[in-house]
Design an enzyme around this catalytic site. Structure first.
Site, PDB file in Angstrom:
ATOM      1  N   ASP A 152      25.183  76.893 -20.903  1.00 37.91           N
ATOM      2  CA  ASP A 152      24.198  75.831 -21.113  1.00 37.91           C
ATOM      3  C   ASP A 152      23.531  75.426 -19.792  1.00 37.91           C
ATOM      4  O   ASP A 152      24.202  74.953 -18.863  1.00 37.91           O
ATOM      5  CB  ASP A 152      24.953  74.644 -21.750  1.00 37.91           C
ATOM      6  CG  ASP A 152      24.038  73.609 -22.330  1.00 37.91           C
ATOM      7  OD1 ASP A 152      22.819  73.690 -22.111  1.00 37.91           O
ATOM      8  OD2 ASP A 152      24.550  72.698 -23.007  1.00 37.91           O
ATOM      9  N   GLY A 202      15.259  77.568 -25.332  1.00 35.08           N
ATOM     10  CA  GLY A 202      14.115  78.422 -25.674  1.00 35.08           C
ATOM     11  C   GLY A 202      13.106  78.592 -24.557  1.00 35.08           C
ATOM     12  O   GLY A 202      12.034  79.168 -24.764  1.00 35.08           O
ATOM     13  N   ASP A 223      18.127  70.227 -28.888  1.00 34.42           N
ATOM     14  CA  ASP A 223      19.299  69.965 -29.734  1.00 34.42           C
ATOM     15  C   ASP A 223      18.941  69.490 -31.136  1.00 34.42           C
ATOM     16  O   ASP A 223      18.066  68.645 -31.321  1.00 34.42           O
ATOM     17  CB  ASP A 223      20.171  68.873 -29.086  1.00 34.42           C
ATOM     18  CG  ASP A 223      20.881  69.391 -27.846  1.00 34.42           C
ATOM     19  OD1 ASP A 223      20.521  70.486 -27.362  1.00 34.42           O
ATOM     20  OD2 ASP A 223      21.789  68.697 -27.372  1.00 34.42           O
TER      21      ASP A 223
END
Ligand code: GLA
Length: 402
Positions: A152, A202, A223
């Site tokens: 992440d 993205g 999210d």
């Protein structure tokens, strides 16, 4: 003549090449040939996840039949990380006393285990990240028996991208891609098959470059939240990405919120159906020990799961929209087709039903299929009227004519 002259050389080359080929390590096991299925701790437990909760989730996957339906990965999201020791080896925090033992427990149930980190110095929840320790962390995961990594971006943005290339967005993106490449290589070097899940929302058309660096799935958006608007917005953003999905590499519209928040049963059904149409990873994110039967029924609908897991791996596309009704189509192996008619607006009554135009789907004549939520056989005809409640879906499988 020429052929004969080159023959001894070819034979020689083969003689020398053979031992070299033999010495090569076995190719790593191929992962994610169909979209990964399992459970992830974040959407319901967030920072409250602990060893006990993960064991309970694993137990429940087995007890509820979800494991048998295909949910295999038990993924620990953020907040498991502790500090690094003097040699830089990352420790777990007090919520996870022994990660190896936990991994062994999950494996003993016939399940696989996933973990989470960041290419930055800190994770999104401000725990220790992997920056400067990528190889060391990948090795640690492999030693523990980890099968899946969600990576992440988070603090990598301010700490590296904005710091090293303050006014140059393209250079920032290159730094980001290099960071994912680094972890991709580190995971590969462990020799353990580990699913590599990119989470960078993205940015920079991730679907174009992630597969080349070993990415098995990549988040396509920010999210998800357990609300209709969040789910439907994300769904609409998947349009046009269908050509990037396929066996081993999938678009990830984020984890499931089925059973979370205040979504109605129709909304949960639509969310699950559409993630299956999208060939999305199916990572349940709910409180498994307290799951209501109607939520379990949605998550374990085998017909819908079979659409998600179809081995052709072709993601659905939205063929047309009329007012607030969207019509999606997914081509499946053996020439079968799945159709989803989704009503994002208010109820469609018999006074003004929606008219499904089969010709727009390339289908002519009466189509005999199965309604995947009632389990009943249906005939779809030419311009047929359909009544669909608000936020609900009609999902039909039309078997292939081989
Ligand atoms: C980000 C991710 C979420 C979750 C949290 C954890 O927001 O997108 O899916 O992993 O971080 O901190």
């Amino acid at each position: 003549m020429r052929f004969l002259a080159s023959l001894p050389l070819a034979v020689l080359a083969l003689t020398f090449a053979a031992p070299a080929l033999k010495a090569q390590a076995a190719p790593p096991q191929v992962v994610a040939q169909t979209p990964p299925m399992g459970w992830n701790s974040w959407n319901y437990f967030a920072g409250k996840v602990d060893d006990k909760g993960v064991r309970a989730a694993a137990d429940q996957l087995v007890a509820t039949g979800m494991k048998d339906a295909g949910y295999i990965y038990v993924n620990i999201d953020d907040t498991w990380e502790g500090q690094r020791d003097a040699s830089g080896v990352l420790q777990t925090n007090s919520k996870f006393p022994n990660m190896k033992a936990l991994a062994d427990y999950v494996h003993s149930k016939g399940l696989k285990i996933g973990i989470y980190s960041s290419p930055g110095p800190k994770t999104c929840a401000n725990f220790e990240g992997s920056l400067g320790h990528e190889e060391q962390d990948a090795k640690l995961y492999a030693d523990w028996g980890i099968d899946y990594l969600k990576y992440d971006l988070c603090s990598f943005i301010p700490a590296v991208m904005q710091k090293q290339a303050p006014n140059d967005k393209a250079a920032q993106m290159r730094l980001m891609i290099t960071a994912y490449e680094k972890m991709g290589k580190a995971l590969k070097a462990t020799g353990r098959p580990i699913v590599f899940s990119l989470c960078q929302y993205g940015w920079d058309s991730v679907w174009e470059w992630a597969p080349a660096l070993g990415g098995n799935l990549w988040r396509t958006t920010g999210d998800i939240e357990p609300r209709w608007n969040s789910m439907y917005t994300i769904l609409s953003q998947q349009e046009g990405l269908q050509s990037y999905a396929g066996p081993g590499h999938w678009n990830d519209p984020d984890m499931l919120e089925v059973g979370n928040g205040r979504m109605t049963l129709a909304e949960n059904r639509t969310h699950f159906s559409m993630w299956a149409m999208l060939a999305a990873p199916l990572l349940a994110g709910n409180d498994l020990p307290n799951m209501k039967p109607e939520i379990k029924a949605i998550l374990t609908n085998r017909d819908v799961i079979a659409i998600d897991q179809d081995k052709l791996g072709k993601q659905a596309s939205r063929v047309y929209s009329e007012g607030e009704v969207d019509v999606w189509e997914r081509h499946l192996s053996g020439g079968a087709v799945a159709i989803a008619v989704l009503n994002a607006g208010s109820d469609r009554y018999s006074t003004h039903p929606f008219h499904l135009n089969l010709a727009k789907l390339g289908l002519y004549g009466t189509q005999h299929g199965k309604n995947l939520w009632t389990g009943k056989e249906v005939d779809l005809t030419g311009n047929m009227p359909i009544e669909i409640p608000s936020h609900d879906i009609l999902m039909v499988l039309i078997p292939g004519h081989k």
